[in-house]
Design an enzyme around this catalytic site. Structure first.
Site, mmCIF file in Angstrom:
data_model
loop_
_atom_site.group_PDB
_atom_site.id
_atom_site.type_symbol
_atom_site.label_atom_id
_atom_site.label_comp_id
_atom_site.label_asym_id
_atom_site.label_seq_id
_atom_site.Cartn_x
_atom_site.Cartn_y
_atom_site.Cartn_z
ATOM 1 N N ARG A 12 -0.938 -3.055 7.685
ATOM 2 C CA ARG A 12 0.449 -3.532 7.260
ATOM 3 C C ARG A 12 1.107 -2.213 6.701
ATOM 4 O O ARG A 12 0.453 -1.673 5.914
ATOM 5 C CB ARG A 12 0.472 -4.648 6.219
ATOM 6 C CG ARG A 12 1.658 -5.140 5.622
ATOM 7 C CD ARG A 12 1.921 -6.282 4.651
ATOM 8 N NE ARG A 12 3.214 -6.511 4.350
ATOM 9 C CZ ARG A 12 3.470 -7.253 3.250
ATOM 10 N NH1 ARG A 12 2.654 -7.575 2.307
ATOM 11 N NH2 ARG A 12 4.689 -7.636 3.086
ATOM 12 N N HIS A 13 2.261 -2.152 6.881
ATOM 13 C CA HIS A 13 3.126 -1.045 6.533
ATOM 14 C C HIS A 13 3.129 -0.900 4.951
ATOM 15 O O HIS A 13 2.921 -2.082 4.045
ATOM 16 C CB HIS A 13 4.647 -1.053 6.927
ATOM 17 C CG HIS A 13 5.301 -2.065 6.263
ATOM 18 N ND1 HIS A 13 5.631 -2.614 5.230
ATOM 19 C CD2 HIS A 13 5.715 -3.555 7.140
ATOM 20 C CE1 HIS A 13 6.372 -3.673 4.906
ATOM 21 N NE2 HIS A 13 6.035 -4.271 6.205
ATOM 22 N N GLY A 14 3.356 0.161 4.265
ATOM 23 C CA GLY A 14 3.608 0.389 2.720
ATOM 24 C C GLY A 14 4.854 -0.565 2.217
ATOM 25 O O GLY A 14 5.532 -0.796 2.912
ATOM 26 N N PHE A 18 12.633 -4.025 -0.118
ATOM 27 C CA PHE A 18 12.563 -5.381 -0.022
ATOM 28 C C PHE A 18 11.234 -5.984 -0.278
ATOM 29 O O PHE A 18 11.306 -7.240 -1.058
ATOM 30 C CB PHE A 18 12.934 -5.662 1.448
ATOM 31 C CG PHE A 18 14.527 -5.802 1.787
ATOM 32 C CD1 PHE A 18 15.470 -4.878 0.736
ATOM 33 C CD2 PHE A 18 14.980 -6.231 2.910
ATOM 34 C CE1 PHE A 18 16.852 -4.866 1.176
ATOM 35 C CE2 PHE A 18 16.397 -6.373 3.174
ATOM 36 C CZ PHE A 18 17.219 -5.526 2.404
ATOM 37 N N ARG A 62 10.037 1.704 7.982
ATOM 38 C CA ARG A 62 8.670 1.335 7.554
ATOM 39 C C ARG A 62 7.318 1.243 8.280
ATOM 40 O O ARG A 62 6.541 1.846 7.847
ATOM 41 C CB ARG A 62 8.983 0.130 6.620
ATOM 42 C CG ARG A 62 8.906 -1.216 7.648
ATOM 43 C CD ARG A 62 9.217 -2.293 6.647
ATOM 44 N NE ARG A 62 9.294 -3.682 7.372
ATOM 45 C CZ ARG A 62 10.212 -4.400 8.123
ATOM 46 N NH1 ARG A 62 11.277 -3.452 8.251
ATOM 47 N NH2 ARG A 62 10.203 -5.399 8.617
ATOM 48 N N GLU A 92 8.538 -7.206 12.983
ATOM 49 C CA GLU A 92 8.143 -8.632 12.208
ATOM 50 C C GLU A 92 9.032 -9.564 12.785
ATOM 51 O O GLU A 92 9.974 -9.536 13.590
ATOM 52 C CB GLU A 92 8.695 -8.270 10.802
ATOM 53 C CG GLU A 92 8.432 -9.465 9.722
ATOM 54 C CD GLU A 92 7.129 -9.924 9.825
ATOM 55 O OE1 GLU A 92 6.822 -10.659 10.699
ATOM 56 O OE2 GLU A 92 6.425 -9.925 8.608
#
Length: 227
Positions: A12-14, A18, A62, A92
């Site tokens: 999962r991206h950092g 948001f 991201r 996503e």
């Protein structure tokens, strides 16, 4: 037919701004925070000993920044750096009108007409697929992805990996993913025993085995989640 099993390492991206502000992100582009850069570096440290034959991410900043930091560290550890494929099929879920909306407001709008007060209440009463279908229904433009639209796109992403002629049985593949996508994959493919009330953390690693010769419903098996 020869076995073709790939070991997928989904990160999962950092953390983004948001994420920090509890807003739906979807296809929107929110940059990583300082904590998000640290998340990517922590994931890189976990994966530094793995030789990746390929790397994939969505075409969002991201995901791209997270991927590059992981590949930088991997290359510095002495591994051959694979080309990074950045593609919209790895994005996503698309939230349509609700992109950038506060999560609590969006999920109340989606679940309210069905007697569900929030995201977890929708899942508990109707299942995860309903979160997408209810949000599309609540979207005044109906642009948000339905469950069928979402899975069609995600499965096309898996097909891109399967069609890579350079990959061979047993190869390791890096894939930068997204929170709701990881949770959706777990709901679909995980055996019992995983606590799916816990969302995957930014920078966490989830490992899947992907048998490219099997139909999608049997192609993926979970090795570990949210590590």
């Amino acid at each position: 037919m020869e076995t073709m099993l790939l070991h997928l390492h989904l990160v999962r991206h950092g953390q983004t701004f948001f994420n920090r502000y509890n807003r739906l992100q979807g296809w929107s582009n929110s940059p990583l925070t300082d904590a998000g850069l640290a998340d990517a570096d922590k994931a890189a440290a976990k994966l530094r000993d793995i030789e990746f034959a390929a790397a994939y991410c969505s075409d969002t900043t991201r995901a791209q920044v997270t991927a590059q930091r992981i590949l930088d560290a991997n290359e510095a550890a002495g591994h051959v750096r694979p080309s990074l494929v950045s593609d919209m099929h790895f994005r996503e879920q698309f939230y349509g009108y609700f992109e950038g909306q506060d999560m609590s407001v969006a999920w109340t709008a989606a679940g309210g007409p069905h007697g569900a007060k929030n995201y977890n209440d929708i899942v508990r009463k109707y299942g995860l697929a309903a979160t997408r279908d209810f949000l599309k229904e609540a979207d005044p433009f109906h642009d948000a992805e339905s469950d069928n639209e979402y899975w069609h796109r995600v499965e096309d992403g898996f097909a891109l990996i399967a069609d890579n002629p350079r990959l061979k049985n047993g190869d390791h593949v890096l894939q930068i993913s997204h929170g709701n996508t990881l949770l959706s994959l777990m709901h679909r493919f995980a055996p019992e025993g995983y606590d799916l009330s816990e969302r995957p953390a930014n920078g966490s690693v989830t490992c899947l085995d992907f048998d490219t010769n099997e139909p999608m419903d049997r192609a993926v098996s979970v090795v570990s989640y949210n590590q």
